[in-house]
Design a protein around this motif. Sequence first.
Motif, PDB file in Angstrom:
ATOM      1  N   MET A   1      29.115 -21.935   1.556  1.00  0.00           N
ATOM      2  CA  MET A   1      29.807 -21.729   0.304  1.00  0.00           C
ATOM      3  C   MET A   1      28.354 -21.938  -0.724  1.00  0.00           C
ATOM      4  O   MET A   1      27.617 -22.685  -0.519  1.00  0.00           O
ATOM      5  N   PHE A   2      28.408 -21.060  -1.520  1.00  0.00           N
ATOM      6  CA  PHE A   2      27.349 -20.793  -2.535  1.00  0.00           C
ATOM      7  C   PHE A   2      27.672 -20.794  -3.953  1.00  0.00           C
ATOM      8  O   PHE A   2      28.623 -19.798  -4.088  1.00  0.00           O
ATOM      9  N   SER A   3      27.426 -21.550  -4.880  1.00  0.00           N
ATOM     10  CA  SER A   3      27.882 -21.588  -6.321  1.00  0.00           C
ATOM     11  C   SER A   3      27.058 -19.999  -6.870  1.00  0.00           C
ATOM     12  O   SER A   3      25.796 -19.731  -6.430  1.00  0.00           O
ATOM     13  N   ARG A   4      27.621 -19.657  -8.010  1.00  0.00           N
ATOM     14  CA  ARG A   4      26.834 -18.674  -8.596  1.00  0.00           C
ATOM     15  C   ARG A   4      25.447 -19.011  -8.997  1.00  0.00           C
ATOM     16  O   ARG A   4      24.378 -18.203  -8.802  1.00  0.00           O
ATOM     17  N   GLN A   5      25.354 -20.265  -9.445  1.00  0.00           N
ATOM     18  CA  GLN A   5      24.190 -20.745  -9.868  1.00  0.00           C
ATOM     19  C   GLN A   5      23.115 -20.797  -8.594  1.00  0.00           C
ATOM     20  O   GLN A   5      21.919 -20.515  -8.538  1.00  0.00           O
ATOM     21  N   GLN A   6      23.404 -21.471  -7.583  1.00  0.00           N
ATOM     22  CA  GLN A   6      22.840 -21.211  -6.404  1.00  0.00           C
ATOM     23  C   GLN A   6      22.318 -20.026  -6.152  1.00  0.00           C
ATOM     24  O   GLN A   6      20.983 -19.852  -5.558  1.00  0.00           O
ATOM     25  N   THR A  45      35.409 -14.700  -2.129  1.00  0.00           N
ATOM     26  CA  THR A  45      35.287 -15.304  -3.571  1.00  0.00           C
ATOM     27  C   THR A  45      35.987 -16.663  -3.164  1.00  0.00           C
ATOM     28  O   THR A  45      37.046 -16.677  -2.807  1.00  0.00           O
ATOM     29  N   VAL A  46      35.298 -17.767  -3.793  1.00  0.00           N
ATOM     30  CA  VAL A  46      35.727 -18.918  -3.795  1.00  0.00           C
ATOM     31  C   VAL A  46      36.236 -19.299  -5.145  1.00  0.00           C
ATOM     32  O   VAL A  46      35.242 -19.655  -6.014  1.00  0.00           O
ATOM     33  N   ARG A  47      37.551 -19.277  -5.653  1.00  0.00           N
ATOM     34  CA  ARG A  47      37.711 -19.342  -7.031  1.00  0.00           C
ATOM     35  C   ARG A  47      37.501 -20.478  -7.924  1.00  0.00           C
ATOM     36  O   ARG A  47      37.470 -21.721  -7.271  1.00  0.00           O
ATOM     37  N   GLY A  48      36.668 -20.367  -8.919  1.00  0.00           N
ATOM     38  CA  GLY A  48      36.207 -21.554  -9.417  1.00  0.00           C
ATOM     39  C   GLY A  48      34.787 -21.951  -9.038  1.00  0.00           C
ATOM     40  O   GLY A  48      34.217 -22.994  -9.793  1.00  0.00           O
ATOM     41  N   PHE A  49      34.327 -21.386  -7.973  1.00  0.00           N
ATOM     42  CA  PHE A  49      32.972 -22.172  -7.678  1.00  0.00           C
ATOM     43  C   PHE A  49      32.179 -20.798  -7.126  1.00  0.00           C
ATOM     44  O   PHE A  49      30.973 -20.932  -7.788  1.00  0.00           O
ATOM     45  N   GLY A  50      32.340 -19.942  -6.559  1.00  0.00           N
ATOM     46  CA  GLY A  50      31.237 -18.890  -6.203  1.00  0.00           C
ATOM     47  C   GLY A  50      31.746 -18.097  -4.971  1.00  0.00           C
ATOM     48  O   GLY A  50      32.735 -17.544  -5.021  1.00  0.00           O
ATOM     49  N   TYR A  51      31.143 -18.102  -3.819  1.00  0.00           N
ATOM     50  CA  TYR A  51      31.035 -17.042  -2.844  1.00  0.00           C
ATOM     51  C   TYR A  51      30.986 -18.006  -1.642  1.00  0.00           C
ATOM     52  O   TYR A  51      30.169 -18.774  -1.468  1.00  0.00           O
ATOM     53  N   ARG A  52      31.685 -17.247  -0.645  1.00  0.00           N
ATOM     54  CA  ARG A  52      31.111 -17.765   0.995  1.00  0.00           C
ATOM     55  C   ARG A  52      31.061 -16.482   1.679  1.00  0.00           C
ATOM     56  O   ARG A  52      31.711 -15.441   1.479  1.00  0.00           O
ATOM     57  N   PHE A  53      30.401 -16.713   2.702  1.00  0.00           N
ATOM     58  CA  PHE A  53      29.987 -15.317   3.685  1.00  0.00           C
ATOM     59  C   PHE A  53      30.762 -15.715   4.973  1.00  0.00           C
ATOM     60  O   PHE A  53      30.748 -16.844   5.738  1.00  0.00           O
TER      61      PHE A  53
END
Length: 56
Positions: A1-6, A45-53
Amino acid sequence: MFSRQQLLEAVWEHSYHGDIRLVDACVKRLRYKLDEGRSPRYVQTVRGFGYRFGTS
């Protein structure tokens, strides 16, 4: 998982202080290309965090 900021820091250098929604717009375009208009399969989408592939 990656946050938007990452993702911002990895793609646009960590000194970038732009709008975090830029990531959302780029992910939307990426999803369209990868999933060919179907439901999100590779970029989720990982709600409230970012994204995962993944492939699930």
